[in-house]
Motif scaffolding. Structure first.
Motif, mmCIF file in Angstrom:
data_model
loop_
_atom_site.group_PDB
_atom_site.id
_atom_site.type_symbol
_atom_site.label_atom_id
_atom_site.label_comp_id
_atom_site.label_asym_id
_atom_site.label_seq_id
_atom_site.Cartn_x
_atom_site.Cartn_y
_atom_site.Cartn_z
ATOM 1 N N ARG A 1 0.841 -1.212 0.000
ATOM 2 C CA ARG A 1 0.000 0.000 0.000
ATOM 3 C C ARG A 1 0.874 1.259 0.000
ATOM 4 N N ASP A 2 1.916 1.241 0.815
ATOM 5 C CA ASP A 2 2.766 2.428 0.924
ATOM 6 C C ASP A 2 3.525 2.719 -0.365
ATOM 7 N N ARG B 1 5.084 11.574 5.938
ATOM 8 C CA ARG B 1 4.008 11.763 4.964
ATOM 9 C C ARG B 1 3.825 13.255 4.658
ATOM 10 N N THR C 1 -0.063 2.037 7.640
ATOM 11 C CA THR C 1 1.106 2.504 6.902
ATOM 12 C C THR C 1 2.356 2.358 7.744
ATOM 13 N N LEU D 1 2.305 13.387 1.001
ATOM 14 C CA LEU D 1 1.350 12.290 0.879
ATOM 15 C C LEU D 1 0.121 12.589 1.729
ATOM 16 N N THR E 1 -4.847 11.965 -7.179
ATOM 17 C CA THR E 1 -3.443 11.592 -7.029
ATOM 18 C C THR E 1 -2.611 12.428 -7.993
ATOM 19 N N SER F 1 -0.663 1.645 -9.732
ATOM 20 C CA SER F 1 0.042 2.927 -9.849
ATOM 21 C C SER F 1 0.810 3.017 -11.170
ATOM 22 N N GLU G 1 2.876 1.733 -3.391
ATOM 23 C CA GLU G 1 1.939 2.083 -4.454
ATOM 24 C C GLU G 1 1.507 3.544 -4.325
ATOM 25 N N GLU G 2 1.284 3.966 -3.095
ATOM 26 C CA GLU G 2 0.908 5.362 -2.869
ATOM 27 C C GLU G 2 2.063 6.291 -3.256
ATOM 28 N N GLU H 1 2.036 8.888 -6.622
ATOM 29 C CA GLU H 1 2.253 10.310 -6.358
ATOM 30 C C GLU H 1 3.569 10.807 -6.969
#
Length: 943
Positions: free
Chosen positions: A120-121, A565, A558, A570, A207, A177, A123-124, A128
């Motif tokens: 998850r992290d 972040r 996360t 983020l 995003t 992503s 990909e975020e 971004e």
């Protein structure tokens, strides 16, 4: 740039319709993209109502679908599944010189949850546009005060990030992503140019990849962006370079109602009443009305209670429901628990019964009939309960019990042509083979998933499970999830322990959901919170409007700390809070009627959104008390300690009671509480036994009695010598009794109890019987003697533990494994034979007087020449003080006559049709341990 901002209360769908281009009834030249999928259904319906005839709709896509369509144009690689991402990350983790968490996450099952967070992290970060070097660089900016563990996580995240996407490229896989990045890079040359009009509608939080894509499309005259006004939109548009021209025309305020409830069912009750009022008033609950479920676990209480009065086609459900909350997972979980608790080939009986008594298992067809299997497994339960403290058994032992199958045939409503011992045994073996037997071992994850799938297909085809509500959609989702496992990059992973497969499956299922599609559109809408995006409803009902549920943003899944972040720009939990607030306010804007339900107790409080609305109402009305706006749902609880009504005797009862064979236990039961006697002796009710792995009080008593019977039975009829009482013989008897009951190698509590039993039985010989022999001549006359007699027209029976000649006195001895004297002795000072109410209080037990009367009826022995003794074997110290005599001195003839009269009067009262069965009247010492408290209504009596 064509950007339109509509007021918060305006319907987004109506505005989109104004921008769609087409020729007569062909709107295929237009493309409409929403953030999610659900608005497309409403747009089609609105378009159909506007045209009034058949038509070709515009192409309608969610943002993810749109991105996938562009990505497939330029780079048609296979999409990465989450399970594959975890597999790749696990491989990277294993190769790391300093793995994250040390040795704590070195197996796939232990790494799974961590892998999800890492995926998850990164990909975020990737969507971004933040590269791994920037992640690594953050550490130097926030080193001060940063814990060592957090620094390690940042370093590890950078390590995973750097290698993960190169691994994907080598495998020809694209994550979400990556597809967004490809779409943003190629949007200008994509198929979007073939449409006369492309409309992006209802977007708010974007995003970085989406921002790049939007900016590339801004110059095109063929693209329109429709935004819905709301809190925070100004900042979002500014970031895109779009000028904000105000909030537009304000919508009228909805009529908002607030409901506080002590629990979820109170919410459902209040909602049901409101819906019922609407229906009775002829007010339609159509697709202009919505019930919002921020918490999916409220769905089934809502369906079973709140919507029970509506026809099935009167509402429509659209949300994702967790697979782990479905009955299918409960079934699999029961099986996994049982397999985990096995000791070699032996199953742990409580877990085995829990599995075979699950509705899916016990309703497997036998010759087309599920009733036979239900009878079979309940008979298995009864058979295993005969030895309640035996906690392990092999399947072969169960399958080999002939008495079990005879019992099923006896209970079966059919005849021998329908069920036979051979057929039942084969049926039981087939169930064991197709359920438990499938899971004896696994080659790898793919083999495990295949066997889980085969089990579900077996249950589908061979049981009534398919008739259960929602079994098919739940089963389809499970099969799809298992099928994904079978082809995933994790498929060849093999665990050393069988239990690891189960841990892995549980963690995997936690990520899976079964969709309630919610089409076609009709009736009252039941939607998850996110499913309401971009939609407007006249009537809005929001359940579970509680903090931590609405918004559900308190838990940070996360590895990135808050400060990191912020530096990396983020989204943080504060951004997600603002997003939830925007969706909530948009849902309420334009509605005419809003009902907000929340739970209020010591563990739950109303959502901040509810508190804000209440505060705004207070300010507007200049009212200091918010409570005046809240309708409280309360249950009417009558705290009355009810005493049960008397139970009258019918002629049939009286006839039954005249022929009944009374023992001392039944008589004591009637003395303490006639109603308890009625439930137990007349109705034949008893508490359901359970296998706990411990020896209960009754079982322990039977065990001790059996050992003492076997010890003294060959020593009857002659004066005992001290040499007769050998400790070795007692040890052998205890060992033999435990082996017969619990097998050769008892473990755990049973093993400890065996050692304790040996010590206690030796103490009884050493500290009681041997000193007794030294004082008096002792002869064992009978052991466990059964006596029956008819006295004054009543059938009496008893089982005497030991009849002993002690000197010149014949003593009836009763063994008790307890130590409480007060529950057995008779307080003659409080006993008045002419006052019935004194009997229960003064008489602890009539057992020994009853046995003495019975013995004197059968043998030519005067009752005055008998004595009665309880041996309290549960006392801490074993010595002569374990004796409890009912008479402190030789019994007087008057006392014996009085007790005989009381016994016969009680028996006469039992068969007297004019004397109803009455309750003990809520007496604590009687009711607190009674099995019939809930039938009688005295459950309010507690310890």
């Amino acid at each position: 740039m064509n950007a339109v901002v509509i007021p918060a209360g305006q319907k987004l769908i109506d505005e989109v319709l104004n921008h769609i281009e087409g020729n007569k009834r062909d709107y295929s030249p237009s493309l409409v993209i929403f953030p999610g999928r659900r608005p497309a259904h409403f747009l089609r319906k609105a378009l159909a109502l506007r045209i009034g005839s058949s038509f070709i709709p515009p192409e309608l896509l969610s943002m993810d679908e749109f991105i996938d369509s562009i990505c497939d144009e330029f780079s048609p690689h296979r999409q990465l599944e989450t399970i594959d991402a975890v597999a790749i990350l696990y491989d990277i983790h294993r190769k790391c010189l300093v793995p994250l968490g040390g040795k704590g996450f070195m197996t796939p099952d232990s790494f799974f949850s961590l892998g999800l967070k890492i995926y998850r992290d990164i990909e975020e970060l990737h969507i971004e546009g933040i590269n791994h070097l920037m992640v690594r660089g953050v550490q130097t900016l926030i080193t001060e005060g940063l814990p060592e563990g957090t620094r390690e996580r940042l370093q590890s995240l950078s390590y995973f990030y750097e290698r993960f996407y190169s691994e994907l490229a080598a495998l020809g896989l694209y994550s979400r992503s990556m597809r967004y990045q490809i779409a943003a890079a190629h949007i200008g040359e994509s198929r979007i140019n073939k449409y006369e009009k492309t409309i992006f509608a209802g977007f708010f939080a974007l995003t970085q990849a989406e921002k790049i894509l939007f900016r590339k499309l801004f110059p095109s005259e063929k693209v329109v962006f429709v935004f819905q006004d709301g809190a925070g939109l100004k900042e979002k548009l500014k970031d895109l370079g779009i000028s904000y021209k105000g909030r537009g025309e304000e919508a009228g305020r909805p009529d908002v109602h607030f409901y506080s409830s002590p629990d979820t069912h109170g919410q459902i009750l209040a909602l049901g009443k409101i819906l019922e009022t609407h229906v009775e008033a002829g007010d339609p609950l159509d697709d202009g009305s919505v019930i919002v479920l921020p918490a999916s676990e409220t769905l089934f209480p809502l369906l079973r209670q709140g919507l029970s009065e509506l026809p099935e086609d009167g509402y429509n459900v659209s949300l994702g429901y967790p697979l782990q909350r479905t009955p299918i997972f409960g079934f699999l979980n029961n099986l996994m628990d049982m397999l985990n608790s096995m000791d070699g080939e032996r199953v742990y009986i409580p877990d085995y019964l829990k599995f075979v008594l699950h509705p899916y298992t016990k309703n497997i067809y036998y010759k087309g009939n599920s009733e036979t299997t239900r009878i079979l497994f309940h008979a298995v339960e009864e058979e295993l309960l005969k030895q309640k403290a035996k906690i392990f058994v092999t399947l072969a032992e169960i399958e080999g019990k002939e008495s079990l199958f005879r019992d099923v045939i006896r209970k079966h409503p059919g005849n021998g042509d329908v069920v036979t011992e051979e057929g039942l045994r084969a049926h039981l073996k087939a169930i064991h083979r197709n359920t438990i037997g499938r899971f004896s071992s696994f080659e790898n994850v793919a083999d495990f998933a295949r066997k889980c799938m085969d089990l579900l297909i077996y249950i589908l085809n061979e049981s009534t499970a398919r008739l259960h509500p929602l079994f098919y959609p739940f089963a389809e989702s499970f099969v799809a999830s298992l099928d994904l496992l079978m082809v995933s990059l994790m498929k060849d992973t093999a665990f050393t322990d069988r239990s690891s497969y189960f841990i892995f499956l549980r963690r995997y299922v936690m990520t899976c959901r079964t969709p309630f599609a919610g089409t076609p559109l009709k009736g009252l809408q039941v939607l998850g919170f996110l499913e309401t995006r971009n939609l407007k409803f006249d009537k809005v009902f929001v359940l579970d409007a509680n903090e931590d549920i609405l918004p559900d943003t308190t838990k940070e899944e996360t590895l990135l700390p808050f400060k990191a972040r912020q530096i990396l720009a983020l989204p943080t939990y504060m951004d997600r809070d603002r997003l939830a607030a925007y969706y909530f306010e948009s849902l309420l804007a334009g509605a005419k009627e809003v009902h907000l339900f929340y739970v209020s107790n010591d563990r739950a409080e109303p959502s901040r959104f509810v508190e804000k609305l209440l505060w705004e109402r207070q300010k507007r009305d200049k009212e200091a008390r918010a409570i005046d706006y809240i309708k409280t749902v309360q249950y009417q609880v009558r705290l009355i300690n009810r005493v049960p009504d008397p139970i009258s005797k019918t002629d049939g009862m009286v006839a039954f009671l005249r022929d009944y064979h009374y023992n001392a236990t039944a008589l004591n039961q009637y003395l303490k509480c006639p109603a308890q006697f009625y439930y137990a002796r007349v109705l034949g009710l008893r508490a359901k036994d359970e296998i706990t792995g411990d020896i209960g009080r009754d079982d322990l008593g039977s065990f001790v009695h059996n050992i003492l019977r076997r010890y003294f039975i060959n020593k009857r009829g002659r004066p005992l010598k001290e040499a007769d009482l050998t400790f070795g013989e007692m040890d052998v008897l205890v060992e033999s009794a435990f082996e017969n009951e619990y097998g050769k190698d008892p473990s755990g509590a049973i093993y400890l109890l065996k050692r304790q039993m040996k010590r206690r039985m030796s103490e009884i010989l050493k500290n009681y019987y041997i000193p007794l022999l030294r004082k008096n001549e002792l002869t064992i006359l009978e052991v466990e003697e059964s006596i029956e007699a008819r006295v004054d027209g009543f059938n009496l029976k008893g089982r005497l533990d030991s009849v002993e000649k002690r000197g010149e006195k014949t003593c009836i001895v009763d063994y008790k494994t307890g130590s409480n004297k007060d529950r057995l002795k008779i307080a003659f000072g409080k006993l008045d034979p002419d006052v019935r109410d004194t009997w229960p209080e003064a008489i602890g037990s009539l057992q020994l007087p009853f046995y003495m009367m019975l013995y004197s009826e059968k043998y030519p022995v005067r009752i005055e020449d008998l004595d009665g003794i309880f041996l309290l074997l549960g006392r801490c110290l074993i010595n002569e003080e374990i004796e409890l005599r009912i008479f402190d001195s030789p019994p007087e003839e008057e006392s014996l006559k009085m007790l005989r009269s009381i016994i016969l009067n009680l028996l006469s009262e039992i068969v007297d049709s004019r004397a109803p069965f009455v309750s003990a009247g809520g007496k604590r010492e009687t009711c607190i341990y009674c099995d019939f408290q809930y039938i009688c209504g005295t459950q309010w009596i507690t310890k």
